[in-house]
Design a protein around this motif. Sequence first.
Motif, mmCIF file in Angstrom:
data_model
loop_
_atom_site.group_PDB
_atom_site.id
_atom_site.type_symbol
_atom_site.label_atom_id
_atom_site.label_comp_id
_atom_site.label_asym_id
_atom_site.label_seq_id
_atom_site.Cartn_x
_atom_site.Cartn_y
_atom_site.Cartn_z
ATOM 1 N N ASP A 40 13.827 -0.898 -10.408
ATOM 2 C CA ASP A 40 12.525 -0.938 -9.742
ATOM 3 C C ASP A 40 12.415 0.146 -8.677
ATOM 4 O OD1 ASP A 40 11.857 -3.038 -11.338
ATOM 5 O OD2 ASP A 40 12.068 -4.583 -9.800
ATOM 6 N N LEU A 41 13.502 0.378 -7.952
ATOM 7 C CA LEU A 41 13.471 1.405 -6.910
ATOM 8 C C LEU A 41 13.262 2.794 -7.522
ATOM 9 C CD1 LEU A 41 13.787 2.247 -3.954
ATOM 10 C CD2 LEU A 41 16.261 2.358 -4.324
ATOM 11 N N ARG A 42 13.921 3.062 -8.635
ATOM 12 C CA ARG A 42 13.718 4.358 -9.303
ATOM 13 C C ARG A 42 12.264 4.532 -9.713
ATOM 14 N NH1 ARG A 42 18.978 4.647 -13.322
ATOM 15 N NH2 ARG A 42 20.560 4.631 -11.681
ATOM 16 N N SER A 43 11.671 3.454 -10.220
ATOM 17 C CA SER A 43 10.275 3.517 -10.644
ATOM 18 C C SER A 43 9.353 3.771 -9.453
ATOM 19 C CB SER A 43 9.897 2.206 -11.339
ATOM 20 O OG SER A 43 8.535 2.190 -11.684
ATOM 21 N N LEU A 44 9.623 3.132 -8.329
ATOM 22 C CA LEU A 44 8.771 3.266 -7.148
ATOM 23 C C LEU A 44 8.927 4.620 -6.464
ATOM 24 C CD1 LEU A 44 9.346 -0.264 -5.564
ATOM 25 C CD2 LEU A 44 7.188 0.587 -6.485
ATOM 26 N N ALA A 58 6.900 9.961 1.053
ATOM 27 C CA ALA A 58 5.674 9.552 0.358
ATOM 28 C C ALA A 58 5.782 8.177 -0.282
ATOM 29 C CB ALA A 58 5.315 10.595 -0.703
ATOM 30 N N ASN A 59 6.990 7.705 -0.539
ATOM 31 C CA ASN A 59 7.168 6.422 -1.233
ATOM 32 C C ASN A 59 7.510 5.280 -0.291
ATOM 33 O OD1 ASN A 59 8.838 8.607 -3.365
ATOM 34 N ND2 ASN A 59 6.922 7.642 -3.972
ATOM 35 N N THR A 60 7.530 5.548 0.998
ATOM 36 C CA THR A 60 7.968 4.539 1.967
ATOM 37 C C THR A 60 7.128 3.271 1.908
ATOM 38 O OG1 THR A 60 8.733 6.293 3.446
ATOM 39 C CG2 THR A 60 8.450 4.111 4.400
ATOM 40 N N GLY A 61 5.805 3.415 1.850
ATOM 41 C CA GLY A 61 4.919 2.247 1.843
ATOM 42 C C GLY A 61 5.138 1.365 0.629
ATOM 43 N N ASP A 62 5.255 1.977 -0.540
ATOM 44 C CA ASP A 62 5.467 1.205 -1.771
ATOM 45 C C ASP A 62 6.793 0.450 -1.731
ATOM 46 O OD1 ASP A 62 3.090 2.109 -2.808
ATOM 47 O OD2 ASP A 62 3.993 3.777 -3.904
ATOM 48 N N VAL A 63 7.815 1.098 -1.226
ATOM 49 C CA VAL A 63 9.139 0.474 -1.180
ATOM 50 C C VAL A 63 9.156 -0.685 -0.188
ATOM 51 C CG1 VAL A 63 11.561 0.838 -0.558
ATOM 52 C CG2 VAL A 63 10.363 2.530 -1.963
ATOM 53 N N MET A 64 8.511 -0.499 0.964
ATOM 54 C CA MET A 64 8.466 -1.583 1.958
ATOM 55 C C MET A 64 7.664 -2.767 1.431
ATOM 56 S SD MET A 64 8.089 0.583 5.493
ATOM 57 C CE MET A 64 7.964 -0.863 6.525
#
Length: 703
Positions: A661-665, A617-623
Amino acid sequence: MKVYETSQIRNVVLMGHGGAGKTTLAEACAFVGGAIKKMGSVPQGTTLSDYDKEEQRRGFSISTALIPVEYTDQDAEPVKINFLDTPGYFDFVGEVEEAVAAADAAVIVVNCKAGLEPGTIKAWELCEKLRLPRIFFVTNMDDDKASYRELLLKLESRFGKRVAPLHLPIRENEKFVGFVNVVKMKGRRFAEHSAAYTDSDIPDYSEHNLKIAREALLEAVAESSEAFMERYFSGESFTEEEIYTTLREQVATGDMVPVMMGSGVNAQGANALMNAIVRYFPSPERAARDNGVDLTTGEHLVANYKPDVNLSMKVFKTIADPFIGKYSLVKVLTGVLRPDSELFNTGKEVEEKSGKIYVLRGKEAIEVTELRPGDIGAMAKLNETETGDTLAKKQAPILYNPPQISKPYTYKAYVAKNKGDEDRIASGLAKLMEEDRTLRTEVDAENRQSLLYGIGDQQLEIVVSKLASRYKAEIVLEKPRFAFRETIRKKVEAAGRYKKQSGGHGQFGDVKMSFEPSGDLEKAYVFEEQVFGGAVPKNYFPAVEKGIAECCKKGPLAAYPVVGLKAVLLDGSYHPVDSSELAFKMAASIAFKKGFLEAMPVLLEPIVALTVRVPDANTGDVMGDLNRRRGRVLGMESDHHGRQLIHADIPASELYGYGADLRSLSGGLGEFAYEFSRYEQCPGDVQKREVEARASLLKGEEE
């Protein structure tokens, strides 16, 4: 404390999200078991587990604490439960990894009001990886806004049908007053102002949910054997003992994960939990999780936990506290550990002596006469032994697998706040790294900076605080400088002449050179000569190359090392008296600096190969975040467990602060790792900014 046999020992790690109530639950179990007369409080800093000043000041666990509890249920033999209370915050994952290496089972603590949190999922995944038997213990049931049924649905949805509720809550006037035991089909009511409970009726409102939970439990029992399956379909019931026996087998293999409940602050449910730990969790010899190698034969083995064989143990944690001393926490795997035993560190091949043997309860060291196989204890002042080492008899050397500790990728530069503190800082950091294997330091000679690595920013901040309070050494954390490189993009020719006259022999050197990209960024430079007719004598060629080599150490653009340069000596002139090696070295330097700045000089930045593991579910935000950081996504693949592995190339400088930032995303569930890949030309705006910053830095250092 009495000596316990292997069958009477349970090693249990408490895991879960930060703030779920692990420390309070450990305190409740210690109180119910009689280890303490009054429960401590996390906010007040009075618990057994959180004895460190930093833990007391911040109100959460930083290190794993050992809390042994002696538990006796009615007429059964007493059992020693070694609780390993671990931190819930992700920065201290190394503490959890050390604890699970010594544990034979886990209790995953879940805050009912907070629900399913990232720390719950991570605890489950670690148990799955290590195949640890586990129980969910739902705490904070005394909060009338906590929905047990809603949480149960989330657990079942996330972790599947293995999740088996053994308790259902009993509430009266919106207060948690007891629970229904699904196995015994009986109600339990907590006595007022006591952790004990008495029999009670099952409320009518529980009948529906009880029927569902009971049916799921009986189905799980039926699926454990063909004979049980036939009985189940023919309408026969199972005896209570058959259910308990099946539960014991299913829980030990991880095929069933019971869910229990209580309130840590009121010690409610602690008694039932310890009863379940004794009943369902395996003793060390049944768990048989510790693998190693017999160094005499090379044969792989699993520890057998027998007392009548040669002694062997593994060190799973080190405490190096200046106030309570240095202790090596060990789990005895074979033989019996007694005071003043002659030991052999099989990895380092050095001899040690056990001295006195202790059992730690928080910061309290309780001296014992011996430790039997499977038990956990401590030895003080072992000189060479560190976390992960194996101790055995010299005549029977065994090497056990060390704990698998996460590699740190977050780092900052650090400087001494006060001059003259360098020795204290080095000594203090060395002791902190003994305790926490996810910490490491590195000297970056190129950028003249010291680096401190950890799992996250919070961990590094606590290191600063511990250094100041424990070792009276203060450091300041700074953004690190990154290792840029300089190179050129076109071919040029440049001349260099060095002439100096100061009475007597002078200095004279004259060269004409070409400079162009070599195409090999792995090497600083390639040197060639194409001089004809003796314009420059051969004995001066090495001096010319030396001048180029020295210039490549600090480029003219921003004083970074030069790479990918091809320098060719074309022509020149010399004086039979005044020419010297020094003169030609200086002439080459002059030609280099002139030619380099005319050959389209550029900065190269370090590029790392990054792998990010995140929920689907978080793939788009991370990319999207990686693109913002100038990263190039190269590909993506599923790990078949609801996560995506994203592979990308990204400038090393853009990863500063990435962990937070990654933890937040990703809701705390993202993980990343990287390794250096290559150098690439950086964009013009980045180059301009870096050159200006570098000029200011160098000017400041000169002043």
